[in-house]
Write a protein that holds these residues in place. Structure first.
Motif, PDB file in Angstrom:
ATOM      1  N   UNK A  92       0.842  -1.404  -0.032  1.00  0.00           N
ATOM      2  CA  UNK A  92       0.034   0.128   0.111  1.00  0.00           C
ATOM      3  C   UNK A  92       0.859   1.180   0.026  1.00  0.00           C
ATOM      4  N   UNK A  93       1.909   1.152   0.921  1.00  0.00           N
ATOM      5  CA  UNK A  93       2.698   2.165   0.902  1.00  0.00           C
ATOM      6  C   UNK A  93       3.490   2.644  -0.604  1.00  0.00           C
ATOM      7  N   UNK A  94       3.744   1.317  -1.220  1.00  0.00           N
ATOM      8  CA  UNK A  94       4.329   1.676  -2.758  1.00  0.00           C
ATOM      9  C   UNK A  94       3.543   2.507  -3.582  1.00  0.00           C
ATOM     10  N   UNK A  95       1.972   2.029  -3.159  1.00  0.00           N
ATOM     11  CA  UNK A  95       0.919   2.804  -4.166  1.00  0.00           C
ATOM     12  C   UNK A  95       0.709   4.118  -3.788  1.00  0.00           C
ATOM     13  N   UNK A  96       0.481   4.494  -2.594  1.00  0.00           N
ATOM     14  CA  UNK A  96       0.182   5.685  -2.366  1.00  0.00           C
ATOM     15  C   UNK A  96       1.442   6.682  -1.841  1.00  0.00           C
ATOM     16  N   UNK A  97       2.582   5.995  -1.436  1.00  0.00           N
ATOM     17  CA  UNK A  97       3.763   6.981  -1.254  1.00  0.00           C
ATOM     18  C   UNK A  97       3.737   7.393   0.376  1.00  0.00           C
ATOM     19  N   UNK A  98       2.818   7.012   0.992  1.00  0.00           N
ATOM     20  CA  UNK A  98       2.664   7.132   2.504  1.00  0.00           C
ATOM     21  C   UNK A  98       3.311   5.981   3.168  1.00  0.00           C
ATOM     22  N   UNK A  99       4.194   6.594   4.199  1.00  0.00           N
ATOM     23  CA  UNK A  99       4.888   5.138   4.818  1.00  0.00           C
ATOM     24  C   UNK A  99       3.974   4.378   5.772  1.00  0.00           C
ATOM     25  N   UNK A 100       4.387   3.296   5.750  1.00  0.00           N
ATOM     26  CA  UNK A 100       3.466   2.166   6.390  1.00  0.00           C
ATOM     27  C   UNK A 100       3.507   2.517   8.009  1.00  0.00           C
ATOM     28  N   UNK A 101       4.635   2.916   8.371  1.00  0.00           N
ATOM     29  CA  UNK A 101       4.720   3.174   9.782  1.00  0.00           C
ATOM     30  C   UNK A 101       3.957   4.528  10.219  1.00  0.00           C
ATOM     31  N   UNK A 102       3.574   5.165   9.478  1.00  0.00           N
ATOM     32  CA  UNK A 102       2.498   6.211   9.841  1.00  0.00           C
ATOM     33  C   UNK A 102       1.010   5.755   9.809  1.00  0.00           C
ATOM     34  N   UNK A 103       0.731   4.551   9.167  1.00  0.00           N
ATOM     35  CA  UNK A 103      -0.724   4.113   8.975  1.00  0.00           C
ATOM     36  C   UNK A 103      -0.963   2.835   9.829  1.00  0.00           C
ATOM     37  N   UNK A 104       0.234   2.149  10.093  1.00  0.00           N
ATOM     38  CA  UNK A 104      -0.230   0.716  10.449  1.00  0.00           C
ATOM     39  C   UNK A 104       0.700   0.521  11.824  1.00  0.00           C
TER      40      UNK A 104
END
Length: 222
Positions: A92-104
């Motif tokens: 998901x991070x690769x698709x959105x550019x948002x680091x996973x550490x911020x969302x999960x």
């Protein structure tokens, strides 16, 4: 006189608690109303076998910006499920550019009983698991709980229901029964259904919906 007053207070207390429980049961089946589609912190319970695969498949079609932050939790002996969840979040991070550490976030919980463990020794491990689950729920306080059958969801959902009754936190519990359950519910599902703990209960086979009328048939999600 003092004893009768004590009995009266106890009866009043029990009545108030029962009224609160019935209130929670009634409103738990109602949709979660918000003024705007705000993001909701979501606890996702993973399990060994096909439970994690089904859950990640379900998450892939949900709006990620709505269910965020996402807190994944699995049994302490189930490292594979959390690895799959991390891979899912990284994709998901690769698709959105948002680091996973911020969302999960990724957490583990003690099992109440391991496969093959005696019932006598499981009494102690169950108590430990409940205390650990309570600590986690106090820390997380999710707005939404997603689960689909692993036994680790029972103490978490029970504590969430207790929080509702006590007015601590209102967590909406969404239970999706495994596609492997064709004719009857799993033990976890049956407990959450019979005790009216789950806010919304989804099944993937029409015969299950006919047998358990408070469930919702959504078709095969896999």
């Amino acid at each position: 006189m003092a004893s009768s007053a004590t009995i009266t207070c106890v009866l009043v207390g029990i009545t108030l608690i029962m009224c609160r429980v019935l209130y929670v049961m009634y409103w738990s089946s109602r949709p979660l109303h918000t003024r705007a589609p705000q993001p909701v912190s979501t606890l996702i319970v993973l399990g060994s076998g096909g439970h994690t695969a089904e859950m990640l498949n379900l998450l892939s079609v949900l709006p990620k910006d709505r269910f965020t932050p996402r807190i994944y939790i699995a049994a302490a002996t189930d490292n594979m499920s959390l690895q799959k969840a991390r891979l899912f979040e990284n994709s998901l991070a690769d698709e959105t550019g948002v680091r996973a550490v911020k969302t999960a976030q990724f957490m583990q919980i003690y099992r109440s009983r391991e496969v093959g463990q005696s019932y006598i020794t499981s009494i102690w491990t169950t108590l430990v698991a409940i205390v650990h689950a309570l600590r986690l729920m106090i820390k997380i306080r999710p707005q939404v709980i997603l689960c689909n059958g692993p036994g680790t969801c029972i103490p978490l959902c029970a504590i969430a229901f207790f929080f509702k009754v006590m007015g601590i936190r209102w967590s909406s519990i969404f239970y999706v029964e495994s596609i492997a359950r064709v004719r009857r519910l799993s033990l976890s599902g049956l407990l959450l259904y019979k005790l009216h703990i789950a806010d919304e209960f989804f099944v993937q086979w029409p015969q299950l919906q006919r047998k358990y009328p408070r469930t919702h048939y959504v078709g095969c999600l896999m």
